[in-house]
Design a protein around this motif. Structure first.
Motif, PDB file in Angstrom:
ATOM      1  N   PHE A 118       0.858  -1.186   0.000  1.00  0.00           N
ATOM      2  CA  PHE A 118       0.000   0.000   0.000  1.00  0.00           C
ATOM      3  C   PHE A 118       0.891   1.232   0.000  1.00  0.00           C
ATOM      4  N   LEU A 119       0.714   2.096  -0.991  1.00  0.00           N
ATOM      5  CA  LEU A 119       1.514   3.312  -1.127  1.00  0.00           C
ATOM      6  C   LEU A 119       0.577   4.512  -0.997  1.00  0.00           C
ATOM      7  N   PRO A 120       0.474   5.097   0.186  1.00  0.00           N
ATOM      8  CA  PRO A 120      -0.457   6.213   0.383  1.00  0.00           C
ATOM      9  C   PRO A 120       0.130   7.533  -0.084  1.00  0.00           C
ATOM     10  N   GLY A 121      -0.711   8.558  -0.155  1.00  0.00           N
ATOM     11  CA  GLY A 121      -0.210   9.922  -0.258  1.00  0.00           C
ATOM     12  C   GLY A 121       0.271  10.355   1.122  1.00  0.00           C
ATOM     13  N   TRP A 122       0.608  11.622   1.264  1.00  0.00           N
ATOM     14  CA  TRP A 122       1.064  12.090   2.573  1.00  0.00           C
ATOM     15  C   TRP A 122      -0.051  12.105   3.605  1.00  0.00           C
ATOM     16  N   GLU A 123      -1.273  12.223   3.165  1.00  0.00           N
ATOM     17  CA  GLU A 123      -2.441  12.201   4.046  1.00  0.00           C
ATOM     18  C   GLU A 123      -2.389  13.316   5.088  1.00  0.00           C
ATOM     19  N   ILE A 124      -1.957  14.485   4.661  1.00  0.00           N
ATOM     20  CA  ILE A 124      -2.007  15.700   5.474  1.00  0.00           C
ATOM     21  C   ILE A 124      -2.548  16.815   4.587  1.00  0.00           C
ATOM     22  N   PRO A 125      -3.165  17.839   5.147  1.00  0.00           N
ATOM     23  CA  PRO A 125      -3.670  18.939   4.317  1.00  0.00           C
ATOM     24  C   PRO A 125      -2.516  19.617   3.578  1.00  0.00           C
ATOM     25  N   PRO A 126      -2.699  19.951   2.321  1.00  0.00           N
ATOM     26  CA  PRO A 126      -1.628  20.599   1.558  1.00  0.00           C
ATOM     27  C   PRO A 126      -1.196  21.925   2.177  1.00  0.00           C
ATOM     28  N   PHE A 127       0.128  22.152   2.172  1.00  0.00           N
ATOM     29  CA  PHE A 127       0.724  23.439   2.546  1.00  0.00           C
ATOM     30  C   PHE A 127       0.473  23.848   3.993  1.00  0.00           C
ATOM     31  N   GLU A 128       0.215  22.858   4.837  1.00  0.00           N
ATOM     32  CA  GLU A 128       0.120  23.116   6.269  1.00  0.00           C
ATOM     33  C   GLU A 128       1.463  22.768   6.922  1.00  0.00           C
ATOM     34  N   PRO A 129       1.801  23.380   8.069  1.00  0.00           N
ATOM     35  CA  PRO A 129       3.060  23.062   8.758  1.00  0.00           C
ATOM     36  C   PRO A 129       2.985  21.716   9.481  1.00  0.00           C
ATOM     37  N   LEU A 130       2.724  20.675   8.717  1.00  0.00           N
ATOM     38  CA  LEU A 130       2.584  19.324   9.242  1.00  0.00           C
ATOM     39  C   LEU A 130       3.400  18.370   8.378  1.00  0.00           C
ATOM     40  N   SER A 131       3.903  17.317   8.985  1.00  0.00           N
ATOM     41  CA  SER A 131       4.618  16.275   8.246  1.00  0.00           C
ATOM     42  C   SER A 131       3.829  14.981   8.306  1.00  0.00           C
ATOM     43  N   PRO A 132       3.955  14.130   7.288  1.00  0.00           N
ATOM     44  CA  PRO A 132       3.276  12.834   7.340  1.00  0.00           C
ATOM     45  C   PRO A 132       3.797  11.996   8.503  1.00  0.00           C
ATOM     46  N   THR A 133       2.971  11.097   8.994  1.00  0.00           N
ATOM     47  CA  THR A 133       3.393  10.237  10.106  1.00  0.00           C
ATOM     48  C   THR A 133       4.520   9.312   9.656  1.00  0.00           C
ATOM     49  N   ARG A 134       5.243   8.773  10.616  1.00  0.00           N
ATOM     50  CA  ARG A 134       6.322   7.850  10.297  1.00  0.00           C
ATOM     51  C   ARG A 134       5.782   6.595   9.612  1.00  0.00           C
ATOM     52  N   GLU A 135       4.571   6.167  10.008  1.00  0.00           N
ATOM     53  CA  GLU A 135       3.964   5.002   9.379  1.00  0.00           C
ATOM     54  C   GLU A 135       3.675   5.272   7.903  1.00  0.00           C
ATOM     55  N   THR A 136       3.201   6.480   7.601  1.00  0.00           N
ATOM     56  CA  THR A 136       2.918   6.841   6.214  1.00  0.00           C
ATOM     57  C   THR A 136       4.198   6.901   5.397  1.00  0.00           C
ATOM     58  N   VAL A 137       5.246   7.529   5.946  1.00  0.00           N
ATOM     59  CA  VAL A 137       6.528   7.612   5.247  1.00  0.00           C
ATOM     60  C   VAL A 137       7.086   6.218   4.976  1.00  0.00           C
ATOM     61  N   ALA A 138       6.978   5.331   5.972  1.00  0.00           N
ATOM     62  CA  ALA A 138       7.482   3.969   5.813  1.00  0.00           C
ATOM     63  C   ALA A 138       6.722   3.225   4.722  1.00  0.00           C
ATOM     64  N   ALA A 139       5.392   3.363   4.696  1.00  0.00           N
ATOM     65  CA  ALA A 139       4.586   2.687   3.680  1.00  0.00           C
ATOM     66  C   ALA A 139       4.918   3.207   2.282  1.00  0.00           C
ATOM     67  N   ARG A 140       5.139   4.499   2.158  1.00  0.00           N
ATOM     68  CA  ARG A 140       5.496   5.067   0.857  1.00  0.00           C
ATOM     69  C   ARG A 140       6.860   4.548   0.403  1.00  0.00           C
ATOM     70  N   ALA A 141       7.820   4.517   1.318  1.00  0.00           N
ATOM     71  CA  ALA A 141       9.158   4.034   0.957  1.00  0.00           C
ATOM     72  C   ALA A 141       9.114   2.586   0.493  1.00  0.00           C
ATOM     73  N   GLU A 142       8.340   1.770   1.189  1.00  0.00           N
ATOM     74  CA  GLU A 142       8.229   0.359   0.815  1.00  0.00           C
ATOM     75  C   GLU A 142       7.590   0.208  -0.559  1.00  0.00           C
ATOM     76  N   GLY A 143       6.531   0.998  -0.822  1.00  0.00           N
ATOM     77  CA  GLY A 143       5.875   0.925  -2.118  1.00  0.00           C
ATOM     78  C   GLY A 143       6.781   1.362  -3.257  1.00  0.00           C
ATOM     79  N   PHE A 144       7.492   2.475  -3.070  1.00  0.00           N
ATOM     80  CA  PHE A 144       8.410   2.955  -4.105  1.00  0.00           C
ATOM     81  C   PHE A 144       9.533   1.952  -4.355  1.00  0.00           C
ATOM     82  N   PHE A 145      10.059   1.363  -3.282  1.00  0.00           N
ATOM     83  CA  PHE A 145      11.142   0.393  -3.448  1.00  0.00           C
ATOM     84  C   PHE A 145      10.709  -0.758  -4.350  1.00  0.00           C
ATOM     85  N   HIS A 146       9.523  -1.269  -4.111  1.00  0.00           N
ATOM     86  CA  HIS A 146       9.099  -2.436  -4.889  1.00  0.00           C
ATOM     87  C   HIS A 146       8.742  -2.069  -6.327  1.00  0.00           C
TER      88      HIS A 146
END
Length: 332
Positions: free
Chosen positions: A32-60
């Motif tokens: 599962f490769l999600p988007g950042w799942e945060i509102p655009p252009f807000e001072p927020l970062s994606p959760t570590r779980e989201t970043v990990a899922a994206r990295a795994e999806g891109f790697f494969h």
């Protein structure tokens, strides 16, 4: 259309393919490769779980044969690192190789790992003498790397609760825990961001704090939106797909509607950020508009399915908006 539907679809695929979720990321096929799942252009970062899922999806997508990756309309619309940039972020360690513990530690800190006294969560790492404990994304338990000088002498999984070493492993994949490396925070980037902040008429102290954080390589919440200034070769998920990829667009009508809704949200948040004097890149530098999303889909073989109906004769009929209807025979 949504992350809830995407995760459920990925879980169904794992079940039917016998792809156990607990296996290590090198042996799994469905991701599962999600988007950042945060509102655009807000001072927020994606959760570590989201970043990990994206990295795994891109790697494969980039490194393994015949992967199955499930994403969302938001994930499809978001620009991402190029093939070369993401490949540079991957660290692969095997037993017997030579690598200085401090050098490995520095590389992992470069890509978003957190140094802690005790490793318990994905993205944690701890170096004590000749032992490097690290919890890579995609793994169900952390890994203990034992060094003899600069040689990787032994690697074992270990229990995060008891910290007890378990079975030996021969290789470990260390995917990034952030979508940019610290070394990208350069004086030239600080100058470019300073110029953009001036164009946005940011308040003097906020502009100064942002630019100084870049110069000092201090990562703040929301720094992911700086990607267009950190990399001049951002690409799209569609461009990373293997040549013969087949797209299955589930609930295609809703996906199409979500492209429009998400882009409206992007523009709305950009307007709000500009009104409030907050830093943000131009929307098109970080996201695809609906027409670009549709064009990215049309460039691949695809099935656009809106329903699966069980017919009286035992066949499965997928309503598909392609050149012809697709009929699948149900398994006995």
């Amino acid at each position: 259309p949504t992350s809830v539907e995407a995760e459920a679809f990925a879980a169904d695929l794992r079940f039917f393919l016998g792809d156990q979720h607990g296996r290590d990321p090198l042996s799994r096929r469905v991701h599962f490769l999600p988007g950042w799942e945060i509102p655009p252009f807000e001072p927020l970062s994606p959760t570590r779980e989201t970043v990990a899922a994206r990295a795994e999806g891109f790697f494969h997508l980039l490194q393994t044969p015949t992967p199955i990756v499930v994403t969302t309309a938001e994930g499809w619309a978001q620009r991402c690192l190029s093939r070369a940039a993401f490949t540079d972020a991957i660290t692969y360690v095997v037993t017997g190789e030579t690598v200085a513990p401090e050098a490995l530690l520095g590389r992992l800190l470069e890509w978003g790992y957190h140094r802690v006294p005790l490793v318990q969560d994905p993205g944690d790492l701890a170096l004590r003498g000749g032992l490097l404990d690290v919890f890579p994304p995609g793994y169900t338990r952390p890994v203990r790397i034992e060094f003899f000088g600069d040689e990787v002498e032994k690697m074992r999984g270990f229990d995060a609760e008891s910290q007890r070493s378990l079975d030996a492993i021969e290789e470990v994949l260390l995917l990034p825990m952030r979508e940019f490396g610290l070394s990208r925070l350069t004086p030239a980037v600080a100058d470019a961001i300073d110029n953009r902040a001036g164009d946005l008429a940011m308040a003097r102290h906020e502009r100064r704090d942002l630019v100084e954080s870049i110069r000092n390589r201090l990562v703040l919440p929301g720094h992911e939106q700086l990607l267009p200034y950190l990399y001049d070769d951002l690409t799209t998920l569609a461009a990373l797909l293997p040549k013969d990829t087949l797209l299955w667009v589930g609930s295609s009508g809703e996906v199409e509607s979500t492209f429009e809704t998400f882009w409206h949200q992007v523009e709305e948040h950009a307007t709000t950020a500009e009104r409030d004097g907050r830093f943000h890149p131009a929307p098109a530098e970080l996201y695809l508009d609906p027409s670009a999303c549709r064009a990215a889909i049309s460039g691949h073989r695809r099935i656009e399915a809106d329903a699966l109906d069980v017919l009286a004769d035992g066949a499965l009929h997928a309503t598909a908006y392609t050149t012809e209807s697709l009929t699948l025979k149900a398994a006995p």
